[in-house]
Write an enzyme that holds these catalytic residues in place. Structure first.
Site, PDB file in Angstrom:
ATOM      1  N   GLY A  75       0.818  -1.196   0.000  1.00 33.50           N
ATOM      2  CA  GLY A  75       0.000   0.000   0.000  1.00 33.50           C
ATOM      3  C   GLY A  75       0.858   1.255   0.000  1.00 33.50           C
ATOM      4  O   GLY A  75       2.091   1.194  -0.065  1.00 33.50           O
ATOM      5  N   GLU A  96       4.624  12.831  -6.970  1.00 31.82           N
ATOM      6  CA  GLU A  96       4.257  12.397  -8.315  1.00 31.82           C
ATOM      7  C   GLU A  96       4.702  10.960  -8.609  1.00 31.82           C
ATOM      8  O   GLU A  96       4.018  10.229  -9.323  1.00 31.82           O
ATOM      9  CB  GLU A  96       4.844  13.340  -9.373  1.00 31.82           C
ATOM     10  CG  GLU A  96       4.340  13.017 -10.767  1.00 31.82           C
ATOM     11  CD  GLU A  96       4.407  14.193 -11.723  1.00 31.82           C
ATOM     12  OE1 GLU A  96       4.194  13.973 -12.921  1.00 31.82           O
ATOM     13  OE2 GLU A  96       4.669  15.324 -11.270  1.00 31.82           O
ATOM     14  N   ARG A  97       5.830  10.522  -8.047  1.00 31.23           N
ATOM     15  CA  ARG A  97       6.257   9.136  -8.254  1.00 31.23           C
ATOM     16  C   ARG A  97       5.229   8.171  -7.644  1.00 31.23           C
ATOM     17  O   ARG A  97       4.869   7.164  -8.264  1.00 31.23           O
ATOM     18  CB  ARG A  97       7.641   8.890  -7.640  1.00 31.23           C
ATOM     19  CG  ARG A  97       8.786   9.519  -8.413  1.00 31.23           C
ATOM     20  CD  ARG A  97      10.134   9.151  -7.819  1.00 31.23           C
ATOM     21  NE  ARG A  97      10.478   7.758  -8.057  1.00 31.23           N
ATOM     22  CZ  ARG A  97      10.490   6.806  -7.149  1.00 31.23           C
ATOM     23  NH1 ARG A  97      10.164   7.076  -5.892  1.00 31.23           N
ATOM     24  NH2 ARG A  97      10.829   5.572  -7.460  1.00 31.23           N
TER      25      ARG A  97
END
Length: 299
Positions: A75, A96-97
């Site tokens: 997760g 963003e990754r």
């Protein structure tokens, strides 16, 4: 385990609150804003747009796939940060990754901190957080620093306080932007290091920078070798400074070019008006000296 379940349930509850048009939060003073801003909320990935202020321009596909695999198994460990644009519409500030990897992993939602910020605040948050947390290459860091100076109107001193870096460190990164774009690309792609770039930036002429850069890459020279080449370059330039002010005879100019082309090396030729002078050929290593010697001897 109970705490994690409760936190997840809270996130789902806040998600429902954000989807209610009667609770369209636009500022920190709006009703229920205190329940949302700064809290972790489960947001659908398709209501989040990428950050146009993202300083990172290179994303390694293999590393993203590895992160996606980790996300499928474990997760999201650290939530992303978004800012609210409109009703049920958000924009990435940082992470963003994780956002891209979550898409690759096939997730529908992602945990996110919600911020309310204007474009300038969002730019500053994105740049500062990425500089501090992401593994940006030296040129990306330098460009991020320059954007903070230009677009947020920060001085180097204020920028130093904001990002927690010494002013001298910031100055060293910014100086890399004076390099020929080809060399900047070489640093980004890992052909040369920031140390090579810091040495090369002391050469003002970009054509001379490229000539030395090609030697570094072609001969796999170290940073120390590069520093010696740059020093030799300045020493020979300084040594011929008094004679270069006077026009060299045509035969000297022509001979200098022919020698440089033949030896594939920088050659300094100084001459008096009567035609007397000297030839200087700088070298950075034993290997380069042997190469030049063999060219001269025709071996």
């Amino acid at each position: 385990m109970a705490k994690a379940t409760r936190k997840q349930a809270l996130g789902r509850g806040l998600s429902a609150l954000l989807k209610d048009p009667e609770n369209d939060i636009q500022s920190a003073s709006d009703k229920n804003a205190d329940k949302v801003v700064g809290n972790i909320v489960e947001l659908e990935l398709d209501v989040i747009e990428e950050n146009p202020f993202q300083p990172r321009s290179n994303f390694n596909d293999e590393a993203l796939q590895e992160l996606a695999t980790s996300i499928r198994e474990l997760g999201i460990i650290q939530p992303i940060t978004v800012r609210k644009l409109d009703f049920n519409k958000y924009q990435l500030v940082s992470g963003e990754r994780r956002y891209r990897a979550s898409k690759l992993a096939g997730l529908a939602t992602i945990p996110a901190y919600i911020r309310i910020a204007n474009d300038q605040e969002s730019l500053e948050m994105a740049l500062v957080e990425n500089i501090q947390r992401q593994d940006l290459d030296p040129i990306e860091i330098a460009l991020s620093y320059q954007r903070l100076i230009d677009e947020i109107q920060l001085t180097q001193e204020k920028l130093s306080d904001r990002v927690g870096k010494k002013r001298s460190t910031i100055a060293n990164y910014l100086r890399l932007l004076k390099l020929n774009p080809i060399i900047q690309t070489g640093i980004r792609d890992g052909f040369v290091s920031m140390g090579h770039g810091r040495a090369l930036v002391n050469v003002d002429n970009k054509e001379d920078q490229i000539a030395i850069y090609e030697k570094i890459v072609g001969q796999n020279l170290s940073v120390r070798d590069t520093e010696r080449i740059v020093k030799a370059f300045h020493d020979t330039s300084t040594g011929s400074g008094s004679t270069s002010k006077a026009k060299n005879p045509d035969f000297v100019v022509l001979s200098k070019k022919e020698l440089s082309d033949h030896l594939n090396s920088k050659v300094m030729v100084s001459s008096t008006e009567k035609g007397k002078g000297k030839i200087t050929i700088p070298f950075a290593s034993e290997e380069e000296l042997l190469r030049i010697k063999n060219r001269i001897l025709g071996k």
